[in-house]
Design an enzyme around this catalytic site. Structure first.
Site, short mmCIF file in Angstrom:
data_model
loop_
_atom_site.label_atom_id
_atom_site.label_comp_id
_atom_site.label_asym_id
_atom_site.label_seq_id
_atom_site.Cartn_x
_atom_site.Cartn_y
_atom_site.Cartn_z
N CYS A 108 0.82 -1.23 0.00
CA CYS A 108 0.00 0.00 0.00
C CYS A 108 0.85 1.27 0.00
O CYS A 108 0.33 2.36 -0.27
CB CYS A 108 -0.94 -0.01 1.18
SG CYS A 108 -1.96 -1.48 1.23
N HIS A 243 -3.17 7.19 3.07
CA HIS A 243 -3.64 5.92 2.51
C HIS A 243 -5.00 5.58 3.12
O HIS A 243 -5.19 5.66 4.35
CB HIS A 243 -2.61 4.82 2.82
CG HIS A 243 -3.12 3.45 2.52
ND1 HIS A 243 -3.78 3.14 1.35
CD2 HIS A 243 -3.09 2.29 3.24
CE1 HIS A 243 -4.12 1.87 1.36
NE2 HIS A 243 -3.72 1.33 2.50
N ASN A 273 -10.41 0.02 0.69
CA ASN A 273 -8.95 0.13 0.62
C ASN A 273 -8.47 -0.40 -0.73
O ASN A 273 -8.54 -1.59 -1.00
CB ASN A 273 -8.36 -0.70 1.77
CG ASN A 273 -6.84 -0.72 1.78
OD1 ASN A 273 -6.20 -0.27 0.84
ND2 ASN A 273 -6.27 -1.26 2.84
N1 ACO Z 1 -18.41 -8.20 10.30
C1 ACO Z 1 -18.86 -8.45 11.54
N2 ACO Z 1 -18.05 -8.77 12.56
C2 ACO Z 1 -16.74 -8.88 12.30
C3 ACO Z 1 -16.20 -8.63 11.02
C4 ACO Z 1 -17.09 -8.28 10.00
N3 ACO Z 1 -16.72 -8.00 8.75
N4 ACO Z 1 -14.85 -8.79 11.07
C5 ACO Z 1 -14.56 -9.12 12.34
N5 ACO Z 1 -15.70 -9.18 13.08
C6 ACO Z 1 -15.85 -9.50 14.50
C7 ACO Z 1 -14.71 -10.32 15.02
O1 ACO Z 1 -14.96 -11.69 14.79
C8 ACO Z 1 -14.75 -9.98 16.49
O2 ACO Z 1 -15.76 -10.73 17.10
P1 ACO Z 1 -15.60 -11.24 18.63
O3 ACO Z 1 -15.49 -9.99 19.44
O4 ACO Z 1 -16.83 -12.03 18.85
O5 ACO Z 1 -14.33 -12.04 18.65
C9 ACO Z 1 -15.20 -8.53 16.50
O6 ACO Z 1 -15.80 -8.28 15.23
C10 ACO Z 1 -14.08 -7.54 16.71
O7 ACO Z 1 -13.04 -7.86 15.81
P2 ACO Z 1 -11.70 -7.09 15.82
O8 ACO Z 1 -10.74 -7.73 14.90
O9 ACO Z 1 -11.29 -6.87 17.25
O10 ACO Z 1 -12.18 -5.68 15.24
P3 ACO Z 1 -11.38 -4.36 15.13
O11 ACO Z 1 -12.12 -3.30 15.84
O12 ACO Z 1 -9.91 -4.52 15.42
O13 ACO Z 1 -11.49 -4.05 13.59
C11 ACO Z 1 -10.26 -4.19 11.56
C12 ACO Z 1 -10.97 -4.97 12.64
C13 ACO Z 1 -11.28 -3.34 10.82
C14 ACO Z 1 -9.64 -5.18 10.56
C15 ACO Z 1 -9.17 -3.29 12.18
O14 ACO Z 1 -8.38 -4.02 13.06
C16 ACO Z 1 -8.32 -2.65 11.13
O15 ACO Z 1 -8.76 -1.81 10.36
N6 ACO Z 1 -7.02 -2.98 11.09
C17 ACO Z 1 -6.14 -2.45 10.10
C18 ACO Z 1 -6.41 -3.22 8.87
C19 ACO Z 1 -5.88 -2.57 7.65
O16 ACO Z 1 -5.56 -1.42 7.58
N7 ACO Z 1 -5.82 -3.39 6.66
C20 ACO Z 1 -5.34 -2.97 5.45
C21 ACO Z 1 -4.35 -3.94 5.09
S1 ACO Z 1 -3.38 -3.46 3.76
C22 ACO Z 1 -2.93 -1.98 4.13
O17 ACO Z 1 -3.57 -1.09 3.69
C23 ACO Z 1 -1.82 -1.82 4.98
#
Ligand code: ACO
Length: 320
Positions: A108, A243, A273
């Protein structure tokens, strides 16, 4: 270096969170509150080569140049149908260019890495005047569509710029710290008589919380570094173009820098993204919406798999 023209191309299919909730255990509320994404564009009928070609042609036209004026092409891409030849070679043929080309994979952060390479080329090689940078990504093809954790985050698209000689790049900073486990995608290679590995064959693996923390810490530090290097203060910066990975990441970075919301433009709500394409797509939208004026100072900042990061301070100049 300065940016002369911009372009973008997005798939026609728009997929809302509700559409995803029809086959994934997710909801519009979860996706929009946790990420800011409301819809994303996904490739269906077109392919990434079409998008790359359209974005490149737009950027060249916007720069008021002819294809024959382009001296070098850099394409930023994580994965596409072809491992070889490079996507830049395919784009070169499609737009009828004849210059040398190369692909880079800075995930990215690829656009910032490409800007730095372009700047270095312009400084090192007298014969090079104009460089096309095209960032083209189809993350939808390497996420697991049976799971909700990564598939909902991404969108496909291409963004391009043409850069030429100028003094508008005020500072730039790149970092890499090897952290494979946080974010990776493996492709299976052919077996040989000597090696038959049961190696991974996708889909994308991501430790979301780790990526979130790495993204915030590194972006804040990069942004402070490039502002110091360029000897500018936050109040001198018109926009911080980050980004587009997650609106909560953008907001956390903004809060840590203690800056107002209006300095952080975003379009993640519409496109998700799009990896390295996200900054050039956003720049193109801002430019075409008349948000960028001659002399505006912008900070660009990105982070991605690797873990790679990059930021720069760049002055906008209209190519009138
Ligand atoms: N829909 C519903 N529930 C979901 C989903 C979904 N799509 N995805 C995860 N959950 C659930 C999980 O199972 C978890 O359930 P639990 O509490 O029963 O275990 C709960 O939601 C919380 O999950 P977390 O992973 O703790 O959620 P978080 O608030 O951390 O958000 C996310 C997840 C959005 C992926 C966040 O961590 C994030 O944005 N991280 C950075 C990711 C990123 O930037 N990726 C890009 C990669 S490439 C790049 O650009 C660098």
């Amino acid at each position: 270096m300065k940016i002369l023209g911009t372009g973008k191309a997005l798939p026609t299919l728009s997929v809302t969170n509700d559409m995803l909730a029809q086959f994934l255990n997710t909801s519009d509320t979860w996706i929009s509150t946790r990420t800011g994404i409301k819809e994303r564009r996904l490739l269906s009928k077109e392919d990434l080569i079409d998008l790359s070609t359209i974005a490149s042609e737009q950027a060249i036209q916007d720069a008021h140049l002819k294809v024959s004026d382009i001296d070098f092409i850099i394409c930023s891409n994580v994965a596409n149908t072809y491992v070889t030849p490079a996507l830049s070679c395919i784009v070169q043929g499609n737009i009828n260019a004849t210059c040398p080309c190369i692909d880079i994979n800075g995930a990215c952060s690829g656009f910032i890495y490409a800007l730095d390479i372009a700047e270095s080329y312009l400084q090192a090689k007298k014969e090079i005047q104009n460089i096309l940078i095209v960032c083209a990504e189809e993350p939808s093809r390497f996420t697991n569509w049976k799971e909700r954790d990564t598939s909902v985050l991404f969108g496909d698209g291409a963004g391009a710029v043409v850069v030429t000689r100028g003094n508008n790049l005020k500072s730039i900073n790149l970092t890499t710290s090897s952290k494979v486990d946080a974010l990776y995608y493996q492709r299976k290679l052919e077996d040989t008589p000597y090696e038959e590995k049961n190696e991974g064959n996708g889909p994308l693996v991501m430790q979301g919380k780790d990526v979130f923390k790495l993204a915030v810490t590194s972006s804040v530090s990069d942004i402070e570094t490039v502002m110091n290097k360029a000897n500018v203060k936050p109040e001198n910066i018109k926009y911080f173009v980050l980004h587009q990975a997650n609106i909560r990441i953008i907001d956390t970075i903004r809060q840590q820098l203690n800056l107002p919301e209006e300095k952080f433009p975003h379009n993640i709500e519409r496109y998700g993204n799009t990896s390295s394409a996200s900054i050039p797509i956003l720049l193109d939208e801002m430019r075409k919406d008349d948000q960028l004026k001659n002399g505006d100072l912008l900070v660009l900042s990105a982070f991605g798999a690797g873990f790679t990061t990059g930021a720069c301070v760049i002055e906008w100049s209209e190519n009138l």
